[in-house]
Scaffold this active site. Structure first.
Site, PDB file in Angstrom:
ATOM      1  N   PHE A 153       0.815  -1.229   0.000  1.00 46.02           N
ATOM      2  CA  PHE A 153       0.000   0.000   0.000  1.00 46.02           C
ATOM      3  C   PHE A 153       0.845   1.273   0.000  1.00 46.02           C
ATOM      4  CE2 PHE A 153      -2.044  -3.262   2.786  1.00 46.02           C
ATOM      5  CZ  PHE A 153      -2.938  -3.739   1.849  1.00 46.02           C
TER       6      PHE A 153
ATOM      7  N   GLU B 201       7.401   1.165   0.027  1.00 44.78           N
ATOM      8  CA  GLU B 201       8.102   1.761  -1.116  1.00 44.78           C
ATOM      9  C   GLU B 201       9.502   2.191  -0.686  1.00 44.78           C
ATOM     10  OE1 GLU B 201       5.899   4.576  -3.429  1.00 44.78           O
ATOM     11  OE2 GLU B 201       7.642   5.209  -4.564  1.00 44.78           O
TER      12      GLU B 201
ATOM     13  N   ARG C 294       1.640  15.698  -5.624  1.00 48.33           N
ATOM     14  CA  ARG C 294       0.473  14.982  -6.146  1.00 48.33           C
ATOM     15  C   ARG C 294      -0.819  15.465  -5.489  1.00 48.33           C
ATOM     16  NH1 ARG C 294      -1.114  10.232  -9.297  1.00 48.33           N
ATOM     17  NH2 ARG C 294       1.010   9.973 -10.046  1.00 48.33           N
TER      18      ARG C 294
ATOM     19  N   ARG D  66      -0.974   4.513  -0.927  1.00 51.86           N
ATOM     20  CA  ARG D  66      -2.018   4.414  -1.965  1.00 51.86           C
ATOM     21  C   ARG D  66      -2.712   5.755  -2.243  1.00 51.86           C
ATOM     22  NH1 ARG D  66      -6.217  -0.633  -1.580  1.00 51.86           N
ATOM     23  NH2 ARG D  66      -6.526  -0.970  -3.789  1.00 51.86           N
TER      24      ARG D  66
ATOM     25  N   ALA E 197       2.370   4.025  -7.725  1.00 53.48           N
ATOM     26  CA  ALA E 197       1.680   4.929  -8.654  1.00 53.48           C
ATOM     27  C   ALA E 197       0.719   4.170  -9.566  1.00 53.48           C
ATOM     28  CB  ALA E 197       2.684   5.725  -9.499  1.00 53.48           C
TER      29      ALA E 197
ATOM     30  N   GLU F 267      -4.619   2.653  -7.248  1.00 55.77           N
ATOM     31  CA  GLU F 267      -4.975   3.795  -6.414  1.00 55.77           C
ATOM     32  C   GLU F 267      -6.343   4.415  -6.711  1.00 55.77           C
ATOM     33  OE1 GLU F 267      -1.159   5.290  -7.678  1.00 55.77           O
ATOM     34  OE2 GLU F 267      -0.807   6.025  -5.656  1.00 55.77           O
TER      35      GLU F 267
END
Lengths: 493, 783
Positions: free
Chosen positions: B245, B249, B327, B359, B528, B730
């Site tokens: 999720f 990362e 974002r 996410r 992403a 996402e």
């Protein structure tokens, strides 16, 4: 008392095989033992506190009704508590030729797994449910899964799978059903009436032979940790790494696991689990049913005991407030001596209860409310199910013929350092007509009774406000309104 | 799957091609407990175990650190501190050098790792960790961004400004305007499998690391820096994660680096698996935001200009806060055309754990801000928020320029919303709810329909590349490897479907293999939502290279034109004869044709100039909408989701079963974020919600009672994506917004829908009750 024989090893069945262990640390968990000692790594650790269910296994135990399998959290279940039981892990489900079990096949076909880490736990919980009910309702499935967290699927696919398991196979043909007689016989053979004693000092654990034996052992070793369901003590170990030695495991003592009714009073042994108490209490005191459904998850209810919930004296335990409101009494025992006190006097201060060294909670006695009384209990949490109480209110009321309040007991959890009566509120209600005006006046009295705390579960302001409003809800539900008075998940059965 | 069945040579279609419902490739292993996660792997003999020692101060200099009792504790082999890092003591993923592996002299949040105990068993390591005596000189700290000034206070990374038109003038000249502020909480990932790394030392400088990571290449680079060895010495492998999720990362770097350091130092395998509390305390979460907004609009509810400030709690280091806050701005429009817009980010430094990817990556927070603005306008003009939403949607041929100057070319939100409005009977239920509320004193119902538009591509353009490695063996079976990681989302099976489709062989002929830096190098994070888009394309490219060689070979050998070589299910038609795929492969091998290929893909068309705030950061957009109805107890704030309807766009789905699972799961996770999932820090700066007993993600019994999820069957990606499918990781997450807005609608009913409830998130029962109280008071005061 007959002489108790002592056994220095414990015995149980793991999947198909008998296990005999002569060296067991009192704080060894079933999960670590499965994963590290037995390399059975299908059972996962997600949280090590009994909240996520990734470690769910079934434990079969002999009870009055025969051999019963229940889902439990292996992460907080101590190995020492398993003497004379049958432990079933996910590895046991596949058939001899490797074919998937009906529960597993349904989960595969309905896309019930994504990352798969929680999945063995879901499979075991659904397995436990399927053995009890071939066509469970949504409500029953959701209840069985309250103790299983999934972060990927949103549960919908798992629910679809759960509804179709029976089309994949019949529980009656399941190996656990087919082998029931043989397993029962093997477990009976293990129950030799002996006390189990293993280790010394920091490695010492005792499984008493019976309640009298327990009383004697505890009297001798008053510093021992009493472990019943281990839903609390388990965390002392996994989270706080506390030394619990010597530990006395009492979860299997038949004498503590009885529930009976005499002259309108239900007596619940201290070892009775929430699950075992449910049917009696929900039938005799219906308001307790929905409350019990919201205590922990299924695994915790299968392990946790009402006696433990009382004995540990938590201010947010869910059973003391309703039991206090019902006027319950508590029997404590030390050696051969017993005393019975009003439950409410047991809670002296935070972390302090009216329990002597070497004394234990033996039973709680709950009067069944008379027909013309009103009783309700409401629990407020951040998440509806499997959450710890932010505030919980229990209300017991009788009205005189003229509609005035004749008798009232209101007790709260989460609002003070102990479960506590709302005595000023009660006073404001007593003798007054049971009307909204009276209730509104009484609501102002809460500030006298409670000064709640702010913590991660709720702010002081919210606790105060919601607790007060529960009195209004109680008025509405006792006044025959046809409007909905609270949100509900399922229509009442 | 257990037996290798002979492929059907007469089939009309292959089993398991694209656009078919395939099970997760590991489903049968998940259910039987045989899917191997890192902690399930057999440990090499002599494996050591690590446990992190965490800071007990929120912001402080360490004045002394006495680890003698730790070192002499039972089973302890070593205690690592910052001095033991042979290379660079830094795991900052964006190269800002602000995130030490182990704190060196100074701690910046409560729970920051300062040492790492290495012991014979995990339990011994955990016990020994508690024996440390660390003394601190406390420094002033700040954990809550409410106390900070986004324009003046310390940032962890440069902010971004997006602007189009003159927002200030548009707002000033608008017939109506208003200002407000919204608090949007963070979120713990709560992957069921926590972080874990196991490092196995090799010869020379080599080390192999099994890491639960979405970004094996980054783990490789971080470990190589920390060890001070070249990347070619480090191999990172991951077969599957138990959930990611976004939480895996960058956050796995620390555990991998420490395991590798200890493994090289002691020449023994080292495993580090933090317990759940340490995992939740010491690793980052979704950013929480304070959004300040000002909007100018007309009496009809047309927005004329908007100004946003998105202030984020980033924690003590930058991590991915730059791209996350970017974002958020990229989604401050959601599905709406802002005629004039000015939006800024403020990635604020705080003494909390460094927040990270989750996410949606800031996008959902941006969209929640946009939806709040719409709600405000709707209440101000006294109209149903859905009407205001539709009024302000992007157009298809005009009114289609985003705040970052990309033209929205593939807008389908009008049709999505119109169809959902119909199928969910929005108008009828709106009336029914009004009638219900009029007759219900304590319980109030609420309804909301919210749209989603989500931009697909990494905004850092260079991440939009992928590699794959495809081998065809002489028996016709295929070995597939690519840079994407499997965390439950079904990436492996989708990419395998693409390869099966390409070769026209049954899916069970394609073996999906663990992601490893040794097979496909320099990969991007599986993040992403790009996993299938990028890796599907790369694998298709690899397969096509081999197919091309097979075609050339067959054409030459059988002397037919190239266009008479056709790949049919499990066979190849060459001129007039059909040859089993496996036979042709065997023949090609005998003729010394290369049957292996490295595939590659880079997303075309995208570019982004961050300094100017202009470009085309997104290849395309994914759309969806959800409609939720709730009931709320106005005495306690408790609530229930009565029904949710979702219509979502996955283009031409590669695998509807997997995509539906992503949508259902994404919605519930998004709903959890906005309702019961609350992160709570105490006055000392300690996170107190660090286990499932205190941090409440949704349960099965929190699902909407009625939950209708539909994939729109008509959209297709307007760009040539992999088989015209669209990303699905996402985009469904912000569908959860409909629950927040339905709660808001129910709350608004206590003041006759005349006051905007301004419900913050997460809307816990407490938050809902307090909003109800506020509205009742305001209504009384206004009456």
């Amino acid at each position: 008392m007959a002489k108790i024989s002592i056994r220095n090893e414990m015995r149980f069945i793991l999947n198909g095989r008998d296990v005999v262990l002569s060296s067991v640390a009192p704080d060894a968990t079933l999960l670590d033992w499965l994963r590290l000692d037995r390399s059975l790594r299908g059972t996962k650790e997600g949280c090590a506190e009994g909240d996520c269910g990734a470690c769910t296994v079934l434990v079969g135990k002999l009870s009055a009704g025969g051999l019963v399998y229940e889902s439990v959290n292996a992460c907080i279940r101590f190995l020492g508590s398993l003497d004379g039981t049958h432990v079933v892990t996910v590895e046991h489900l596949r058939g001899a030729s490797g074919q998937l079990h009906p529960v597993q096949q349904a989960m595969v076909d309905f896309h019930g797994s994504q990352c798969g880490f929680c999945t063995p736990g879901f499979v075991m919980s659904l397995y436990g449910l399927w053995m009890q009910s071939s066509d469970p309702s949504n409500a029953a499935i959701e209840k069985a899964l309250q103790g299983n967290l999934c972060r990927c699927t949103g549960y919908e696919a798992i629910m679809r799978a759960a509804h179709t398991i029976s089309s994949y196979g019949k529980a009656a043909k399941d190996p656990l059903a087919a082998e029931r007689k043989a397993i029962t016989a093997r477990l009976e053979a293990m129950h030799d009436g002996a006390r189990v004693e293993i280790g010394t000092g920091k490695t010492r654990l005792v499984v008493p032979a019976n309640v009298d034996d327990f009383a004697a052992v505890l009297d001798k070793e008053p510093g021992a940790t009493i472990v019943a369901g281990s839903t609390d003590v388990g965390l002392w170990v996994t989270k706080h790494m506390r030394d619990i030695s010597p530990a006395i495991f009492i979860g299997n003592l038949d004498g503590l696991c009885t529930i009976s009714e005499d002259k309108g009073v239900i007596s619940i042994g201290a070892g009775v689990t929430y699950t075992e108490a449910f049917s009696t209490l929900a039938e005799r005191i219906p308001a307790l049913g929905p409350l019990f459904d919201r205590i922990g998850g299924e695994q915790v209810r299968n392990m946790g005991t009402i006696g433990g919930n009382i004995a540990n004296g938590s201010p947010i335990g869910d059973t003391p407030p309703p039991l206090i409101a019902l006027g319950a009494r508590l029997t404590l025992r030390k050696g051969k001596k017993r005393r019975t006190i009003p439950l409410e006097t047991f809670f002296i201060a935070y972390g302090k209860q009216d329990r002597l060294s070497g004394e234990f909670v033996e039973a709680v006695h709950v009067p069944v409310p008379a027909k013309d009384t009103k009783f309700a209990v409401h629990k407020i949490t951040k998440r509806r199910d499997e959450d710890i109480t932010a505030a919980l209110g229990a209300f017991f009321l009788t009205l005189a013929k003229d509609g005035t309040v004749e008798e009232v007991r209101i007790a709260y959890g989460g609002m003070a350092a102990t479960p506590k009566r709302a005595s000023s509120v009660e006073k404001a209600l007593l003798g007054k007509p049971w009307t909204e005006q009276t209730v509104e006046t009484a609501m102002a009295e809460y500030a006298r009774d409670f000064t709640p705390l702010t913590d991660m579960r709720a702010s002081a302001e919210y606790r105060a406000l919601a607790a007060r409003n529960l009195l209004l809800r109680f008025l509405a539900e006792t006044s025959g309104t046809r409007e909905p008075i609270q949100v509900s998940r399922h229509e009442a059965a | 799957m257990n037996k290798h069945a002979a492929p059907n040579l007469k089939a009309e279609k292959i089993a398991g091609g694209v656009a078919t419902d395939q099970r997760h490739d590991s489903a049968h292993k998940h259910v039987s407990g045989t899917a191997v996660y890192i902690d399930d792997m057999p440990e090499p003999a002599g494996t050591l175990h690590g446990c992190l020692g965490l800071s007990a101060a929120t912001h402080a200099t360490i004045t002394s650190m006495d680890l003698s009792a730790v070192r002499t504790a039972l089973g302890v082999v070593d205690v690592l501190t910052a001095n033991d890092v042979p290379g660079e003591n830094d795991i900052s993923p964006t190269g800002r050098h602000d995130e030490p592996v182990l704190a060196d002299g100074k701690v910046q949040f409560y729970g920051q790792p300062i040492f790492c105990v290495i012991a014979e068993t995990r339990e011994q390591a955990r016990r020994a960790t508690r024996l440390a005596k660390v003394e601190y000189k406390e420094l002033p700290f700040v954990t809550d961004i409410g106390a900070l000034d986004p324009k003046r206070d310390k940032l962890v990374t440069p902010p971004l400004t997006l602007k189009r038109g003159d927002a200030a003038t548009a707002i000033r000249q608008a017939p109506r305007r208003l200002k407000g502020k919204m608090r949007i909480g963070g979120q713990e990932h709560f992957y069921l499998e926590g972080h874990i790394a196991m490092a196995i030392p090799g010869e020379d400088q080599d080390v192999t690391i099994y890491s639960s990571t979405q970004h094996p290449s980054e783990v490789q680079h971080m470990v190589s820096h920390a060890l001070g060895v070249p990347s070619n010495a480090i191999t990172v492998e991951i077969r599957r994660m138990g959930g990611g999720f976004g939480g895996k990362e960058t956050q796995g770097n620390q555990f991998a680096a420490l395991a590798a350091i200890a493994a090289k130092k002691h020449h023994r395998a080292v495993k580090i698996r933090p317990d759940r509390d340490d995992d939740m305390i010491a690793t980052g979460k979704r950013h929480d935001f304070l959004v300040d907004y000002e909007v100018g609009f007309d009496d009809e509810g047309n927005v004329l200009g908007v100004d946003f400030m998105f202030a984020a709690r980033c924690g003590f280091s930058s991590d991915l806060s730059g791209p996350v806050t970017d974002r958020a701005l990229f989604h401050c429009d959601n599905t709406y055309f802002w005629p004039a817009v000015h939006a800024q980010s403020a990635p604020l430094y705080t003494n909390t754990v460094s927040n990270t990817a989750f996410r949606g990556f800031g996008g959902p927070q941006g969209m929640v801000g946009a939806e709040r603005v719409i709600d405000e306008v709707a209440f101000a003009v006294g109209k149903d928020p859905l009407e205001i939403r539709k009024k302000n949607f992007y157009g298809t041929s005009d009114r289609n320029i985003t705040p970052y100057h990309q033209t929205v070319e593939d807008n389908i939100i009008q049709r999505i919303v119109a169809e959902l409005e119909q199928s969910a009977s929005y108008a009828r239920r709106r009336r029914e709810i009004a009638a219900f509320n009029a007759n219900s004193r304590f319980i109030k119902r609420g309804l909301a329909l919210t749209p989603v538009k989500f931009g697909i591509s990494f905004t850092a353009t260079h991440y939009n590349q992928a590699g794959a490695l495809v081998h065809v063996y002489t028996d016709g079976s295929v070995h597939l490897n690519h840079g994407g990681t499997e965390m439950g989302q079904g990436l492996y099976v989708k990419v395998a479907q693409v390869v099966a489709e390409e070769f026209q062989i049954d899916l069970d002929q394609v073996k999906i293999t663990a992601t490893t830096t040794g097979k496909v190098p320099n990969t991007s994070a599986t993040a992403a939502s790009s996993g299938s888009d990028l890796n599907g394309m790369a694998a298709q490219n690899g397969a096509r290279q081999i197919k091309d060689r097979l075609t050339d070979f067959a054409a030459e050998k059988y002397q037919v034109p190239r266009d008479q070589v056709l790949f049919l299910p499990n066979r190849v038609r060459v001129g007039n004869q059909e040859i089993a795929f496996a036979d042709l492969v065997k023949q090609a091998y005998m003729a010394r044709i290369q049957l292996s290929a490295a595939g590659f893909y880079k997303t075309p068309k995208i570019h982004w100039n961050r300094d100017k705030g202009e470009g085309r950061p997104f290849y395309y957009f994914a759309y969806g909408a959800s409609c939720s109805e709730v009931s709320v107890d106005t005495l306690t704030g408790e609530y229930m989701v009565e029904r949710t309807d979702i219509l979502h766009d996955c283009g031409r789905s590669l695998n509807r079963a997997i995509d539906i699972g992503q949508i259902e799961g994404g919605f519930i996770q998004g709903m959890g974020w906005l309702t019961t999932e609350e992160l709570w820090w105490d006055a000392k700066g300690r996170l107190r919600t660090h286990a499932p007993s205190t941090y409440k993600i949704p349960l099965a019994s929190d699902r909407p009672k009625i939950f209708n999820v539909t994939l729109a069957d008509w959209p297709e990606a307007s760009e040539p994506t992999i088989h015209r499918s669209k990303a699905v990781g996402e985009p469904p997450f912000p569908l959860g917004m409909s629950v927040l807005h339905a709660l808001s609608d129910a709350v608004a009913s206590v003041a006759d829908h005349k006051i905007c409830p301004r419900l913050d998130a997460p809307a816990t029962p407490e938050c809902v009750l307090m909003a109800i109280e506020r509205l009742k008071k305001e209504a009384e005061a206004g009456a």
